[in-house]
Design an enzyme around this catalytic site. Structure first.
Site, short mmCIF file in Angstrom:
data_model
loop_
_atom_site.label_atom_id
_atom_site.label_comp_id
_atom_site.label_asym_id
_atom_site.label_seq_id
_atom_site.Cartn_x
_atom_site.Cartn_y
_atom_site.Cartn_z
N GLU A 146 82.99 -0.56 66.58
CA GLU A 146 84.63 -0.35 66.85
C GLU A 146 85.45 -0.78 65.83
O GLU A 146 85.74 -1.98 65.80
CB GLU A 146 85.15 -0.46 68.11
CG GLU A 146 86.61 -0.10 68.38
CD GLU A 146 87.07 -0.22 69.86
OE1 GLU A 146 88.04 0.46 70.17
OE2 GLU A 146 86.55 -0.97 70.75
N GLU A 240 92.03 5.22 77.33
CA GLU A 240 92.05 3.57 77.52
C GLU A 240 93.59 3.49 77.76
O GLU A 240 94.43 3.70 76.54
CB GLU A 240 91.43 3.03 76.30
CG GLU A 240 91.38 1.52 76.40
CD GLU A 240 90.90 0.90 75.10
OE1 GLU A 240 89.79 0.28 75.27
OE2 GLU A 240 91.10 1.36 73.96
#
Length: 299
Positions: A146, A240
Site C-alpha cells: 500500500e 475506510e
C-alpha cells in the site's frame, strides 16, 4: 468490483464478540466483504472469523501494518527479520480465514520518519518481497504493497513506487494497493496514475481526506471511480474511515484519528456504500454514453 468496508468502521479490536458484531453489521448493511485488520497474527482468530463470514454469507480481505519493532525496511537485521516473520504469519492467518488477499503497509513501519529512506532500502525491501511473494503464492494468498503518504512511511509513498516493486519481483502473488486518501496527498493525477499502473493494482481503498463521510472532504471521487471503471479494474474496493468515537487506546493515535468527524458507524457505512455504488454506476453510464452506436445494416 466487490464492495467492502474496513473493520475499523465498526470496532477497534478483533475479539470473538467484535468479529460477530463487525461481520454481522457489514452483511446487514449490504457489503460484499469486510476488511479484517491483523494487528498481531497470533490474535487474528482465523477460525472464528471464517465461521462468522460463512454464517453471514460475505467474504473478507485482510489488512495490516508493520511497526518499529517489525519492519522489513529497517537496516537492523533483527528488526527486518521480525517484519518478514510478521508478514509471513499474517499470510497464513489470511489463508485460514478463507481470504485470498492481504493488503496494507507491508513495506515499512507506519509512523513518521525523520528522514528519507537510506540508500539501499528499496533493494533490501524488494529482495524481501521476492521471498514473501513465494510464501504467499504457496498459501494461495496475494500480498499487497500500500502506497501511503510521506507522514506514514518513507519507503512507498506513490502508486508508482509500489508498482515498481511489483514489476521488479514479477510474481502474480504481489500487487500494488491504492488508497484515495493517500493519493489525494501524493499523486499529481488520479486518472493518469491508475491508468499507467492498472496492471499492478490489486486492491483499492476509498477514504475521504478527513477520514469521514465520503463526499465531505476534498477527494475527487468522480475522477477516482471514473478512472477505475475506465481501466476495467475488477478487484475489491473497500471504504475506510476512522473516528475516535470507535477507535480506542493506541489505535486512534497510530492513525492520528483525533478529530470526531462521525459517530454513527451504521449511518456512515450505509451512506458510504450508497456513495460508492452511485459513483460506479455514474462512471459506467458515462462510458456507455460515449460508445459509438452500432451501424445500421442497409437492406
Amino acid at each position: 468490483m466487490q464492495l467492502g468496508v474496513h473493520a475499523l468502521v465498526w470496532v477497534t479490536d478483533w475479539t470473538e464478540e467484535s468479529i460477530r458484531y463487525a461481520v454481522g453489521n457489514t452483511a446487514e448493511t449490504g457489503y460484499d466483504l469486510i476488511e479484517a485488520v491483523i494487528f498481531e497474527p497470533k490474535d487474528a482468530r482465523p477460525d472464528v472469523t471464517a465461521k462468522a463470514l460463512a454464517a453471514a454469507g460475505i467474504g473478507a480481505v485482510t489488512g495490516m501494518a508493520l511497526n518499529p519493532a517489525a519492519d522489513i525496511s529497517s537496516a537492523d537485521p533483527a528488526v527486518a527479520r521480525a517484519g518478514e516473520q510478521f508478514i509471513s504469519d499474517a499470510i497464513l492467518a489470511t489463508r485460514d480465514m478463507g481470504s485470498t488477499l492481504l493488503g496494507g503497509v507491508t513495506h515499512s513501519a507506519m509512523h513518521r520518519y525523520g528522514q528519507a529512506a537510506a540508500a539501499g532500502t528499496i533493494d533490501r525491501v524488494t529482495e524481501t518481497y521476492a521471498r514473501l511473494a513465494a510464501r504467499a503464492n504457496a498459501a494461495g494468498v496475494r500480498l499487497g504493497i500500500e502506497a501511503v503518504n510521506r507522514y506514514e512511511s518513507n519507503v512507498v509513498n506513490t502508486v508508482d513506487d509500489a508498482a515498481r516493486i511489483v514489476r521488479t519481483v514479477g510474481s502474480p502473488a504481489l500487487f500494488a494497493h491504492i488508497d484515495s486518501y493517500h493519493m489525494n496527498i501524493e499523486e499529481h493525477d488520479f486518472a493518469d496514475t491508475i491508468a499507467r499502473n492498472v496492471d499492478a493494482i490489486g486492491h483499492v481503498h476509498v477514504g475521504e481526506s478527513n477520514r469521514g463521510y465520503l463526499g465531505s472532504g476534498s477527494v475527487d471521487f468522480h475522477e477516482y471511480f471514473r478512472a477505475l471503471v475506465r481501466t476495467s479494474y475488477d478487484g475489491p474496493v473497500v471504504f475506510e474511515a476512522f473516528s475516535p468515537a470507535v477507535l480506542k487506546g493506541g489505535v486512534a493515535d497510530v492513525l492520528a484519528a483525533w478529530t470526531t468527524h462521525w459517530t454513527d458507524s451504521l449511518d456512515l457505512a450505509t451512506k458510504g456504500l450508497r456513495f460508492m455504488r452511485g459513483h460506479i454506476d455514474a462512471a459506467v453510464a458515462s462510458m456507455n454514453a460515449r460508445q459509438p452506436l452500432p451501424r445500421r445494416e442497409v437492406a
